[in-house]
Design a protein around this motif. Structure first.
Motif, PDB file in Angstrom:
ATOM      1  N   GLU A   1     -24.346   2.789   2.146  1.00 41.69           N
ATOM      2  CA  GLU A   1     -24.529   3.741   1.459  1.00 41.69           C
ATOM      3  C   GLU A   1     -24.315   3.315   0.521  1.00 41.69           C
TER       4      GLU A   1
ATOM      5  N   CYS B   1     -25.891   0.106  -0.077  1.00 39.55           N
ATOM      6  CA  CYS B   1     -26.858  -0.324  -0.121  1.00 39.55           C
ATOM      7  C   CYS B   1     -28.089  -0.265  -1.528  1.00 39.55           C
ATOM      8  N   LEU B   2     -27.754   1.908  -1.173  1.00 43.22           N
ATOM      9  CA  LEU B   2     -28.799   2.110  -1.622  1.00 43.22           C
ATOM     10  C   LEU B   2     -27.834   2.157  -3.751  1.00 43.22           C
TER      11      LEU B   2
ATOM     12  N   LYS C   1     -32.113   3.417 -10.328  1.00 48.23           N
ATOM     13  CA  LYS C   1     -33.005   4.506 -10.525  1.00 48.23           C
ATOM     14  C   LYS C   1     -33.845   4.739 -11.493  1.00 48.23           C
TER      15      LYS C   1
ATOM     16  N   PRO D   1     -36.131   0.610  -3.282  1.00 46.63           N
ATOM     17  CA  PRO D   1     -35.286  -0.422  -2.177  1.00 46.63           C
ATOM     18  C   PRO D   1     -36.131  -1.340  -1.111  1.00 46.63           C
TER      19      PRO D   1
ATOM     20  N   GLN E   1     -26.565  -6.634   0.172  1.00 45.43           N
ATOM     21  CA  GLN E   1     -27.423  -5.765   0.707  1.00 45.43           C
ATOM     22  C   GLN E   1     -27.367  -7.258   1.097  1.00 45.43           C
TER      23      GLN E   1
ATOM     24  N   PRO F   1     -29.704   7.229   5.961  1.00 42.03           N
ATOM     25  CA  PRO F   1     -31.186   7.323   4.573  1.00 42.03           C
ATOM     26  C   PRO F   1     -32.613   6.292   5.276  1.00 42.03           C
TER      27      PRO F   1
ATOM     28  N   GLU G   1     -34.712   5.382   3.417  1.00 39.58           N
ATOM     29  CA  GLU G   1     -34.929   4.200   2.921  1.00 39.58           C
ATOM     30  C   GLU G   1     -34.153   2.958   3.100  1.00 39.58           C
ATOM     31  N   LEU G   2     -33.291   3.335   3.709  1.00 41.84           N
ATOM     32  CA  LEU G   2     -32.753   1.775   3.736  1.00 41.84           C
ATOM     33  C   LEU G   2     -33.352   1.246   5.611  1.00 41.84           C
TER      34      LEU G   2
END
Length: 1205
Positions: free
Chosen positions: A945, A947-948, A954, A960, A995, A1022, A1024-1025
């Motif tokens: 989390e 890492c997001l 944003k 990412p 990260q 997620p 996205e990761l």
């Protein structure tokens, strides 16, 4: 044989031998000395002197010319010179040729042939022929006789024979025959090698005399002749006539040249031949010794043979002793008898005031012994007495010598004498005591036994005085105690090992021979209670180390602990052991670790089941803290310490071993209803374990096995202190670079105090210069020197999270933290976690303890959110998290063992079935594993989390995917100047670094336990990761093992996550295994198409269709299957919307054409107008949207395949 030996000794007594004076004069060609010789002495040397005077010399100097004149003058008055001159006038070349022909003839006809070329048929006997012959014929007569003997020797194959020869036996012509022999050997050296001639002379009467004359006239050949005779000699010379004749001949040679006697003895030992000769030469040498107080050469020689490292020599000489005893003729002619007599005389010469066992009868044993009766050894005789005792031990124990009554009596008198209180005296008493144990047969009468008991009582009484006066730590008192303990525990083999070790030799002792000594020790002198009470009062050994050899108090205590004597008699030994541990130094004494182990066992395990309270007391916590007081503070580590590092490491070993043994014996102790006290966690927190381990690492050679034992205990009980990264970091800190940095260390760096560092941190909001300067200087300090600064560094970490703090300060603080982590990790972690807590106004921060963090490691991640975007501090946080996760595992395992028996009684009462009593244990173990798995997976999810990107990131355009795929371009566009690279505002760079750090930790966790990876991916995270985790965690390929199981889950979300994960893995790891899993995923998608409802179909295929593009990119063979699947999906969607006004058949038609002729559509598909053309997106129908998604997927696959990507 006895008569033959007497003949050998007497046959040459009437003849005159060359004196040592004359031989030395010949060796040195000392003309003055030669002139002083008497006529009979000079007569023996005439052959050499005449040749010297007549032959042309190699030395043309003036001095030799003068000496030669003196020799000629010396010879002018001697009548026998003329006959020798006549001998030298013979044609020796012709003589040698005739001798060679005779040798060939004898070889052809056989050795027994009477034919002779040198000598025609003799009319009379050899003696008359010799008398009537001229010089040439005399030479031929002697040469013929000598060659005959030499031939017989060569044919005898080592078997001795005696040759009767008139020529060598007639006393009238001995001198003339000797002259001829010497001239022949000198003129015909190739025909008559001197060693062969010497060997032949042993077989004739008067051979020793001829041999001495021959060697005296060729003095340079002495060593050659001796070595040849020894090499050809017998292994046991007294067993045969030949051996005795050879020994006598060599003794005569050594009497002629006494300076070489010991060298000849060395040849004897080297060849292992003629042992009697070696002893005889030693006896001859001993008689000439002037020193009486020192150890004689005989004792040294025989001791060296029997106690040396050469087993061959030891066996050879032992055989000589045994064979000599078997012969019944122990007369004065026997070398062995002479040796024993000489040793007995030496022994009697150093005995105290003469006394016999009758004196003991008259004296009252219970009264103080009279000094005149028990007079002691003189100090100058003690070393010699010890050497004699060891020699007799070797003779009896190794060579099998059986002492006579006289020898046994005198030996017992010597053993029970009382030496002065010196180190040599202590050694003598120890040897005497061990000899009594080894050879109890020396004590045969009640009077002798009483004498021994009185002497042993004296040993016990005088032990303390000897130790204090002699200054020797390892005195005989400890040996007495040790033997008494072995007797009580019936460890007779241990007593035998002790005796052999003290005597320094391996001898055979039958355990049955110790039975009488055992009775005396256990019933008369040392009862077990006396032994135990006495042992506690024995003072500890100061500065105990491996350098102190011998038997020490620690050996006694160890044996008493093993036999549980202290607990049996309720004697406290804890204080003694504690004092001894405090009094230790390097190199480590090998008995210390076994002592600690057996002490721990005596604390936890009762001596008997009937008395469960019969245990020793453990060391108290306060006593332990006293030992570590200097290193706990950290201020005076390098100053004079009260306790050595050895003592601290030993106590650390004791604590860790005690805790491990306590956990291992939990069930046994619970069955006995005993619960020994465990050391508190607060005590363990105060002990600087890592610092001590680092100290031990530098002393591995001196600490023996202590360092490896500590590492084993750490790996088991404190795995968080054995992290591989820490060891690697430690190597960097203690390597060559560290030494170079130390060379740059200035006084300024040393002068910075923790207070100055605190003031500099307080000024950080205004100025960074002072902090930077101080912490840069601190990097030059060693880890132990940094300990006083630890609290200031950690307490101010929160200030470093503010914006504007230079990256260099953060990096330097990280570096200092890692250095401190090598010496004080646990205390440092607690301080750091408390310092990095989020600061909330009006809320008091909680101060966590070590125990809190081991129970809940996730507290580490509840830090200030700014840490998540500060890579240097995030690195520290991840390091602590990894450590506490490992610590939590060890803590829970230990807790499980500690409480394993709490529910046992109730379970046993309620469950009566066989085999079900272990069920609660299994359940508890499973619960523990489930808790650890939940803990690890929660940590991984929190890290993922982090890492997001946050909402702020944003908003600034941080993506990412962009971070992963095109980091450099993003960094370039978002960092317009160099100042921004180090600024906190550069969130993209910081996020990327965080990260990387997180992926590195996750990689380690997945490798350590692949089940964590499986659990995390079954939980999901997620999507996205996924690009980040697959590319950033090298061990993600293990997910291929469980993706089929994940796809088979009933939840649609897990199936979607599995296919998306697989698509990224196929791109990263294009392996055969990936291909088979991808093919399975395509088949599963086809199957789900037929069973999913419209809503679920839309929810499943919309996120998974892009994954098909990745499958095609990684594995082109899947192209056909994927295209067919896409068309099937499109057809299913078309059938569901057939009733709607908008007909989507044109889309299906287009998909079929694309599949049949992809190349024709590639140019259209690449047209931007086609890609971005207006489409009817007004319809919100899921099937319509899915159809458009299918079309886009197909076009992307075609573009990829046509372009060759």
């Amino acid at each position: 044989m006895n008569e033959g030996s007497t003949v050998i000794m007497t046959e040459c007594t009437s003849l005159q031998f060359v004196s040592p004076f004359a031989f030395e004069a010949m060796q040195k060609v000392d003309v003055v000395r030669l002139a002083s010789l008497s006529d009979p002495e000079l007569r023996l040397l005439l052959p050499c002197l005449v040749r010297m005077a007549l032959c042309a010399p190699a030395d043309q100097s003036q001095s030799w010319a003068q000496d030669k004149k003196l020799i000629l003058r010396l010879l002018s008055g001697v009548e026998a010179v003329n006959s020798i001159v006549a001998l030298l006038s013979v044609d020796f070349h012709a003589l040698e040729q005739d001798a060679s022909k005779e040798q060939q003839l004898r070889h052809k006809l056989g050795g027994g042939s009477g034919e002779s070329i040198l000598v025609s048929q003799l009319q009379h006997g050899l003696t008359l022929e010799f008398e009537h012959s001229d010089s040439p014929r005399r030479l031929r007569l002697v040469l013929s006789e000598l060659l005959a003997i030499m031939n017989k020797v060569s044919e005898s194959n080592g078997e001795f024979f005696f040759k009767s020869s008139e020529l060598f036996e007639s006393p009238v012509y001995l001198e003339e025959a000797a002259d001829v022999l010497c001239i022949l050997q000198a003129e015909l050296p190739s025909l008559l090698p001197i060693v062969d001639v010497a060997e032949a002379l042993l077989h004739v009467r008067n051979g020793a005399w001829f041999l001495c004359l021959l060697v005296a006239n060729v003095p340079d050949s002495f060593n050659e002749v001796c070595r040849g005779l020894i090499k050809n000699g017998e292994r046991q010379d007294e067993e045969s006539l030949g051996g005795r004749r050879r020994t006598d001949a060599l003794r005569f040679l050594c009497k002629m040249n006494p300076s070489q006697a010991l060298k000849v003895r060395g040849m004897v030992v080297e060849e292992c031949h003629l042992p009697g000769l070696g002893v005889a030469l030693t006896l001859d040498h001993t008689k000439n010794e002037a020193c009486e107080d020192g150890v004689s050469d005989l004792v040294c020689f025989v001791s060296g043979l029997l106690l040396g490292t050469n087993a061959k020599v030891r066996t050879w000489f032992g055989t000589f002793i045994r064979n000599g005893q078997q012969r019944k003729r122990e007369t004065s002619s026997s070398v062995l008898w002479q040796m024993r007599r000489q040793l007995l005389l030496e022994l009697m010469g150093i005995l105290p005031t003469v006394r016999s066992t009758r004196i003991v009868e008259e004296a009252d044993v219970e009264m103080e012994p009279n000094v005149s009766v028990y007079s002691g050894l003189k100090e100058e005789h003690v070393v010699k007495a010890s050497a004699l005792l060891r020699l007799y031990c070797a003779l009896m124990g190794i060579a099998g010598l059986k002492p006579t009554e006289e020898e046994a009596e005198q030996l017992l008198q010597l053993m029970t004498s009382r030496p002065p209180a010196t180190p040599a005296g202590v050694r003598f008493v120890s040897l005497s005591f061990c000899m009594l144990l080894a050879f109890s047969t020396l004590v045969s009468t009640p009077e002798q036994e009483q004498l021994m008991v009185v002497w042993l009582s004296w040993m016990i009484k005088e032990e303390a005085y000897f130790e204090s006066t002699s200054g020797v730590s390892a005195s005989f008192g400890e040996m007495l105690l040790l033997v008494a303990m072995y007797f009580h525990s019936n460890q007779l083999s241990a007593i035998i090992d002790l005796v052999c070790s003290t005597l320094g030799m391996k001898i055979v002792i039958k355990p049955s021979s110790l039975s009488r000594m055992k009775t005396i020790f256990t019933q008369e002198i040392f009862t077990e209670q006396v032994v135990t009470a006495h042992a506690v009062r024995v003072p500890v050994t100061s500065n105990l180390s491996a350098n102190i050899t011998g038997f020490l108090p620690i050996h006694c205590i160890y044996q008493l602990l093993r036999s549980r004597s202290f607990t049996k008699h309720k004697v406290s030994i804890k204080d003694w052991i504690y004092r001894q541990l405090c009094e230790t130094s390097t190199p480590l004494h090998p008995q210390l670790l076994p002592l600690i182990d057996v002490y721990i066992n005596s604390i936890l395990t009762p001596a008997s089941k009937s008395n469960p309270e019969a245990t020793n007391q453990p060391v108290t916590e306060q006593e332990i803290l006293n030992i570590f007081q200097e290193v706990i503070g950290g201020d005076n580590i390098r100053l004079n310490q009260r306790f050595s590092i050895t003592a601290q490491l030993l106590v650390l070993y004791y604590i860790l071993s005690y805790e491990e043994a306590l956990l291992a014996n939990t069930k046994t102790l619970a069955a006995m209803q005993r619960k020994p006290k465990s050391y508190s966690s607060s005590l363990m927190d105060q002990i600087p374990i890592k610092f001590l381990i680092r100290q031990a690492q530098g002393l591995q050679q001196e600490l023996g096995g202590l360092h490896s034992a500590l590492l084993r205990l750490l790996a088991t009980n404190y795995p968080h202190l054995c992290i591989v990264d820490d060891w690697i970091c430690e190597e960097e800190i203690t390597g060559t670079d560290a030494l170079l940095r130390r060379m740059l260390l200035t006084n300024n760096a040393k002068n910075h105090s923790p207070k100055q560092l605190q003031e500099a941190f307080s000024a950080v909001p205004v100025s960074h210069t002072q902090v930077m300067q101080i912490i840069e200087h601190l990097t030059l300090l060693s880890a132990s020197e940094l300990i006083p600064y630890a609290e200031v560094l950690t307490s101010n970490m929160n200030q470093l999270l503010n914006s504007g703090v230079p990256r260099r300060i953060l990096q330097t603080v990280n570096k200092l933290w890692m250095v401190l982590n090598t010496v004080m990790p646990r205390r440092l972690w607690v301080m750091t976690v408390n310092a990095l807590q989020p600061s909330i106004k009006f809320v008091r921060q909680q101060k966590y303890t070590q125990n809190d963090l081991m129970i809940d490691p996730l507290i580490v991640l509840r830090c200030d959110q700014r840490v998540h975007r500060c890579p240097p501090l995030m690195d520290i946080t991840l390091h602590m998290l990894n450590g506490y996760l490992l610590a939590s595992k060890a803590y829970l395992s230990a807790h499980l063992k500690e409480t394993a028996e709490q529910d046992r009684p109730s379970q046993n009462n309620t469950i009566g079935l066989v085999g079900q009593t272990d069920a609660p244990e299994v359940t508890r173990e499973e619960l523990k594993n489930a808790l650890l798995a939940a803990q690890d997976s929660a940590a991984v999810q929190i890290l993922l989390e982090i890492c997001l990107p946050t909402e702020e990131e944003k908003a600034k355009g941080v993506n990412p995917d962009g971070l992963l795929r095109n980091v450099q371009s993003v960094i370039t566009t978002s960092t317009p100047n160099k100042e921004m690279e180090e600024g906190e505002d550069n969130l993209l760079c910081n996020l990327r670094e965080v990260q990387c750090l997180i992926c590195c930790l996750l990689h380690q966790m997945y490798i350590a336990d692949p089940n964590i990876a499986k659990l995390v991916h079954f939980q999901g995270y997620p999507c996205e990761l996924l690009p980040l985790t697959v590319a950033g965690i090298p061990s993600m390929h293990i997910c291929l093992d469980f993706i089929p199981e994940l796809i088979a889950q009933p939840e649609l979300e897990k199936q979607i996550f599995a296919i998306q994960l697989l698509s990224h893995l196929c791109i990263q790891y294009a392996l055969p295994k990936s291909l088979s899993v991808a093919r399975l995923a395509v088949n599963v998608m086809g199957t789900l198409l037929t069973v999913l409802t419209q809503a679920k179909r839309y929810a499943f295929f919309m996120p998974t269709l892009p994954s098909l593009v990745s499958f095609c990119r990684a594995f082109p063979p899947l192209y056909e299957d994927i295209m067919s699947l896409l068309i099937q999906i499109g057809q299913v969607c078309a059938s569901d919307v057939a009733t709607q006004t908008r007909d989507i058949d044109p889309i299906i038609t287009r998909l079929q054409q694309i599949k049949e002729k992809p190349s024709g559509w590639s140019r259209i598909c690449k047209d931007p107008a086609y890609k971005n053309g207006s489409r009817d997106t007004g319809s919100m129908d899921p099937d319509v949207q899915l159809c458009h998604c299918i079309e886009s997927t197909v076009i992307e696959i075609i573009n990829m395949s046509v372009s060759g990507i």
